[in-house]
Design an enzyme around this catalytic site. Structure first.
Site, mmCIF file in Angstrom:
data_model
loop_
_atom_site.group_PDB
_atom_site.id
_atom_site.type_symbol
_atom_site.label_atom_id
_atom_site.label_comp_id
_atom_site.label_asym_id
_atom_site.label_seq_id
_atom_site.Cartn_x
_atom_site.Cartn_y
_atom_site.Cartn_z
ATOM 1 N N GLY A 89 -43.492 -16.586 -17.452
ATOM 2 C CA GLY A 89 -43.819 -17.950 -17.964
ATOM 3 C C GLY A 89 -44.998 -18.615 -17.317
ATOM 4 N N ASP A 91 -49.150 -20.194 -17.197
ATOM 5 C CA ASP A 91 -50.510 -19.663 -17.590
ATOM 6 C C ASP A 91 -51.179 -19.009 -16.546
ATOM 7 O OD1 ASP A 91 -53.433 -20.524 -18.267
ATOM 8 O OD2 ASP A 91 -52.315 -21.560 -19.763
ATOM 9 N N PHE A 174 -43.298 -17.010 -6.865
ATOM 10 C CA PHE A 174 -44.067 -17.808 -6.186
ATOM 11 C C PHE A 174 -45.188 -17.304 -5.574
ATOM 12 C CE2 PHE A 174 -41.057 -16.838 -2.700
ATOM 13 C CZ PHE A 174 -41.860 -17.105 -1.516
ATOM 14 N N CYS A 191 -53.469 -22.614 -13.288
ATOM 15 C CA CYS A 191 -52.337 -22.993 -14.220
ATOM 16 C C CYS A 191 -52.543 -23.595 -15.622
ATOM 17 C CB CYS A 191 -51.189 -23.700 -13.433
ATOM 18 S SG CYS A 191 -50.767 -22.744 -11.818
#
Length: 238
Positions: A89, A91, A174, A191
């Site tokens: 998920g 951008d 992350f 993002c």
């Protein structure tokens, strides 16, 4: 429920090579779950946590906008960077030297089946780690990741997040900027969020370089507490 998590530090590793390795670990867990359901096999599913540092790379999530990458392939090549469209998920994100990237590949059936809680726990792990360095890190409403000075004109992101989950198995994770070259973030809209800055731990602390091993230790301490997990160190097999 198996709360043991196999920890591997892959060191400095190519993004695609690491992605393929993630996919293999992910598939193994999913296949075990499918077999358990079909055959009532009662097999234990494994959990993994990978640390890695990537060469310069930009990745675009499945719902991302390619226009958020502000340069063409030639410029990327000149900068020594690569680009991949991937299945997480979020951008567009940058990974590179001086950044701690963490990929928890967990069967959430071993912990809790709540993807939002999972993301909040990852954020909390980073927030608690940064608190140990005297920074007030926090969430920004509607924007996954960890930020500083939220709600002010000086809001800046220090940790990006993007995950994929299927059958309650997670992958991706992350990216915490520790000693990152922030110039590489200028080649994209991080993002997909316009007008927000990016920062790195060494910049915030006014240091040339922060001890990466120490930051990893703090992250793992908070990860194990939040997830009530037991870490088991493994040698890298890739």
């Amino acid at each position: 429920m198996n709360k043991k998590v196999a920890l591997q530090d892959l060191g400095y590793k190519d993004y695609k090579e690491t992605w393929d390795y993630q996919e293999a670990l992910f598939k193994d867990i999913v296949d075990t779950k499918v077999r358990n359901r079909r055959e009532d096999a009662g097999l234990e599913t494994q959990n993994h946590f990978l640390f890695v540092e990537h060469p310069h790379v930009y990745t675009l999530g499945k719902s991302g906008d390619i226009n958020n990458l502000l340069v063409d392939e030639k410029i990327l090549e000149e900068k020594g960077a690569t680009f991949y469209k991937i299945n997480r998920g979020g951008d567009i994100t940058y990974h590179g030297p001086g950044q701690i990237v963490g990929y928890p590949i967990l069967d959430l059936d071993n912990f809790f089946t709540d993807i939002h809680k999972y993301l909040r726990f990852l954020e909390e792990m980073v927030i608690l780690t940064l608190t140990e360095y005297g920074l007030k890190a926090e969430r920004s409403e509607g924007e996954t990741g960890v930020w500083l000075d939220v709600g002010t004109p000086f809001a800046r992101k220090i940790c990006a997040m993007g995950v994929r989950a299927s059958r309650w198995v997670t992958m991706h994770g992350f990216a915490l900027n520790v000693n990152a070259d922030l110039g590489y973030f200028d080649l994209m809209i991080p993002c997909g969020i316009k007008g927000k800055a990016v920062t790195s731990l060494n910049v915030e602390l006014g240091q040339k370089e922060v001890d990466v091993a120490e930051v990893k230790e703090k992250l793992l301490k908070h990860f194990t507490a939040l997830f009530e997990a037991e870490l088991v160190s493994e040698k890298s097999s890739v």
